[in-house]
Design a protein around this motif. Structure first.
Motif, mmCIF file in Angstrom:
data_model
loop_
_atom_site.group_PDB
_atom_site.id
_atom_site.type_symbol
_atom_site.label_atom_id
_atom_site.label_comp_id
_atom_site.label_asym_id
_atom_site.label_seq_id
_atom_site.Cartn_x
_atom_site.Cartn_y
_atom_site.Cartn_z
ATOM 1 N N ASP A 194 0.818 -1.205 0.000
ATOM 2 C CA ASP A 194 0.000 0.000 0.000
ATOM 3 C C ASP A 194 0.855 1.259 0.000
ATOM 4 O O ASP A 194 0.584 2.212 -0.736
ATOM 5 C CB ASP A 194 -0.970 -0.014 1.188
ATOM 6 C CG ASP A 194 -0.313 -0.428 2.499
ATOM 7 O OD1 ASP A 194 0.837 -0.897 2.470
ATOM 8 O OD2 ASP A 194 -0.953 -0.288 3.556
ATOM 9 N N ARG A 195 1.926 1.266 0.806
ATOM 10 C CA ARG A 195 2.808 2.436 0.837
ATOM 11 C C ARG A 195 3.594 2.578 -0.450
ATOM 12 O O ARG A 195 3.917 3.695 -0.870
ATOM 13 C CB ARG A 195 3.754 2.352 2.032
ATOM 14 C CG ARG A 195 3.269 3.060 3.294
ATOM 15 C CD ARG A 195 1.960 2.545 3.800
ATOM 16 N NE ARG A 195 1.456 3.303 4.954
ATOM 17 C CZ ARG A 195 0.305 3.052 5.547
ATOM 18 N NH1 ARG A 195 -0.473 2.067 5.114
ATOM 19 N NH2 ARG A 195 -0.102 3.779 6.560
ATOM 20 N N ASP A 196 3.916 1.464 -1.096
ATOM 21 C CA ASP A 196 4.606 1.535 -2.389
ATOM 22 C C ASP A 196 3.732 2.249 -3.418
ATOM 23 O O ASP A 196 4.210 3.096 -4.177
ATOM 24 C CB ASP A 196 4.933 0.128 -2.909
ATOM 25 C CG ASP A 196 5.916 -0.612 -2.024
ATOM 26 O OD1 ASP A 196 6.518 0.023 -1.141
ATOM 27 O OD2 ASP A 196 6.072 -1.829 -2.217
ATOM 28 N N ALA A 197 2.439 1.889 -3.447
ATOM 29 C CA ALA A 197 1.519 2.537 -4.389
ATOM 30 C C ALA A 197 1.377 4.019 -4.077
ATOM 31 O O ALA A 197 1.392 4.868 -4.981
ATOM 32 C CB ALA A 197 0.158 1.846 -4.341
ATOM 33 N N ALA A 198 1.249 4.347 -2.790
ATOM 34 C CA ALA A 198 1.113 5.748 -2.395
ATOM 35 C C ALA A 198 2.370 6.538 -2.725
ATOM 36 O O ALA A 198 2.293 7.726 -3.067
ATOM 37 C CB ALA A 198 0.802 5.842 -0.907
ATOM 38 N N MET A 199 3.529 5.908 -2.628
ATOM 39 C CA MET A 199 4.772 6.583 -2.959
ATOM 40 C C MET A 199 4.763 7.056 -4.412
ATOM 41 O O MET A 199 5.230 8.161 -4.721
ATOM 42 C CB MET A 199 5.960 5.648 -2.708
ATOM 43 C CG MET A 199 7.338 6.268 -2.930
ATOM 44 S SD MET A 199 7.890 6.227 -4.661
ATOM 45 C CE MET A 199 8.002 4.455 -4.959
ATOM 46 N N VAL A 200 4.212 6.237 -5.294
ATOM 47 C CA VAL A 200 4.165 6.613 -6.707
ATOM 48 C C VAL A 200 3.202 7.765 -6.927
ATOM 49 O O VAL A 200 3.551 8.795 -7.517
ATOM 50 C CB VAL A 200 3.762 5.409 -7.588
ATOM 51 C CG1 VAL A 200 3.629 5.845 -9.046
ATOM 52 C CG2 VAL A 200 4.787 4.298 -7.466
ATOM 53 N N THR A 201 1.977 7.622 -6.449
ATOM 54 C CA THR A 201 0.969 8.650 -6.728
ATOM 55 C C THR A 201 1.248 9.947 -5.971
ATOM 56 O O THR A 201 1.125 11.035 -6.536
ATOM 57 C CB THR A 201 -0.443 8.140 -6.383
ATOM 58 O OG1 THR A 201 -0.505 7.789 -4.996
ATOM 59 C CG2 THR A 201 -0.793 6.925 -7.231
ATOM 60 N N ARG A 202 1.658 9.834 -4.713
ATOM 61 C CA ARG A 202 1.856 11.028 -3.879
ATOM 62 C C ARG A 202 3.227 11.662 -4.096
ATOM 63 O O ARG A 202 3.345 12.873 -4.308
ATOM 64 C CB ARG A 202 1.677 10.652 -2.414
ATOM 65 C CG ARG A 202 1.827 11.810 -1.432
ATOM 66 C CD ARG A 202 1.888 11.283 -0.018
ATOM 67 N NE ARG A 202 3.024 10.379 0.156
ATOM 68 C CZ ARG A 202 2.964 9.233 0.827
ATOM 69 N NH1 ARG A 202 1.829 8.845 1.385
ATOM 70 N NH2 ARG A 202 4.029 8.458 0.945
ATOM 71 N N ASP A 203 4.286 10.833 -4.028
ATOM 72 C CA ASP A 203 5.644 11.374 -4.008
ATOM 73 C C ASP A 203 6.233 11.575 -5.395
ATOM 74 O O ASP A 203 6.947 12.560 -5.628
ATOM 75 C CB ASP A 203 6.556 10.462 -3.189
ATOM 76 C CG ASP A 203 6.074 10.313 -1.749
ATOM 77 O OD1 ASP A 203 5.414 11.245 -1.258
ATOM 78 O OD2 ASP A 203 6.340 9.266 -1.142
ATOM 79 N N LEU A 204 5.964 10.659 -6.325
ATOM 80 C CA LEU A 204 6.517 10.798 -7.672
ATOM 81 C C LEU A 204 5.648 11.678 -8.564
ATOM 82 O O LEU A 204 6.168 12.471 -9.358
ATOM 83 C CB LEU A 204 6.713 9.427 -8.320
ATOM 84 C CG LEU A 204 7.757 8.509 -7.672
ATOM 85 C CD1 LEU A 204 7.843 7.196 -8.439
ATOM 86 C CD2 LEU A 204 9.128 9.182 -7.621
ATOM 87 N N LEU A 205 4.320 11.537 -8.444
ATOM 88 C CA LEU A 205 3.417 12.293 -9.316
ATOM 89 C C LEU A 205 2.766 13.490 -8.619
ATOM 90 O O LEU A 205 2.100 14.294 -9.274
ATOM 91 C CB LEU A 205 2.333 11.359 -9.867
ATOM 92 C CG LEU A 205 2.844 10.230 -10.779
ATOM 93 C CD1 LEU A 205 1.689 9.339 -11.220
ATOM 94 C CD2 LEU A 205 3.587 10.778 -11.980
ATOM 95 N N GLY A 206 2.954 13.594 -7.326
ATOM 96 C CA GLY A 206 2.443 14.759 -6.600
ATOM 97 C C GLY A 206 0.938 14.829 -6.492
ATOM 98 O O GLY A 206 0.360 15.924 -6.400
ATOM 99 N N LEU A 207 0.272 13.672 -6.460
ATOM 100 C CA LEU A 207 -1.182 13.644 -6.426
ATOM 101 C C LEU A 207 -1.700 13.513 -4.995
ATOM 102 O O LEU A 207 -1.110 12.790 -4.180
ATOM 103 C CB LEU A 207 -1.703 12.460 -7.251
ATOM 104 C CG LEU A 207 -1.263 12.414 -8.714
ATOM 105 C CD1 LEU A 207 -1.725 11.103 -9.354
ATOM 106 C CD2 LEU A 207 -1.827 13.601 -9.471
#
Length: 232
Positions: free
Chosen positions: A14-27
């Protein structure tokens, strides 16, 4: 675009997915506990990998009854985007959002590896950033990743172009050696007929950060972002 990531007891991606959307894409990204049922305002809901409820009974069998998953079903029925990864794919089949089932790997071993996938269709948000028949590399980590369905279901998947990813060799050919878990039709990922629900066993979120040396998975998330930014 607002994203929600479902969190079950036993989720570990779950944190891996959030890392992509939140941290890499800024969503804007919200972690949704399995007991919650409010998905209001979310455009994309991710059902992540892991071992929801310890995979008791069978993978995804208990998770399908959670309040969060009941809300995910309603979200999908309204046309909202849903992405199920690994255990999330298993949950989506158990919940009836996708056909077929994920069963024990052909050789009855847990597999943790990188595999080649062939992109079969590029006219959906999930795959629009890829080229037709492009071969990409994504990690897998599963013991029950062998896709199975009856002959009529497999034929319907083919007829309606619902197979988005297939396990393949590096040159794109479909060989027995390139099918790591014995999935019928080399199926690695499928969508529903409407195209708004995607389930896949490989992990795009684990191939998204440039620091890891592979960003083949990032294009999937970028495609969704591009589609939602124009109101698709």
């Amino acid at each position: 675009m607002k994203t929600g990531v479902i969190v079950f007891p036993g989720s570990n991606c779950d944190r891996d997915a959030a890392m992509v959307t939140r941290d890499l894409l800024g969503l804007p990204t919200r972690m949704v506990w399995h007991e919650e049922s409010d998905l209001s305002g979310l455009d994309l809901v991710i059902v992540p990998g892991g071992f929801s409820y310890g995979d008791y009974l069978r993978c995804g069998a208990i998770a399908r009854f959670s309040p969060a998953m009941q809300a995910v079903v309603q979200h999908a029925e309204r046309g909202g985007l849903v992405l199920g990864i690994c255990n999330g794919f298993q949950v989506l089949t158990e919940a009836g959002l996708l056909p077929g089932a994920l069963v024990r790997n052909r050789d009855l071993h847990f597999i943790c590896d990188r595999v080649s996938l062939r992109v079969e269709r590029v006219d959906l948000p999930w795959t629009q950033r890829y080229a037709p028949q492009q071969v990409i590399t994504l990690p897998i980590a599963h013991g029950e990743g062998c896709y199975y369905a009856d002959a009529d279901t497999l034929a319907a998947l083919e007829d309606h172009q619902q197979i988005l990813f297939r396990y393949c060799a590096a040159d794109g050919s479909l060989t027995e050696a390139s099918n790591p878990n014995g999935s019928l039709g080399h199926i690695a990922g499928i969508c529903n007929r409407r195209g708004n629900v995607l389930g896949m066993m490989p992990h795009p979120e684990r191939a998204a950060d440039p620091a890891l040396g592979n960003t083949d998975g990032l294009k999937l998330f970028e495609g969704v972002l591009a589609a939602l930014s124009v109101g698709v």
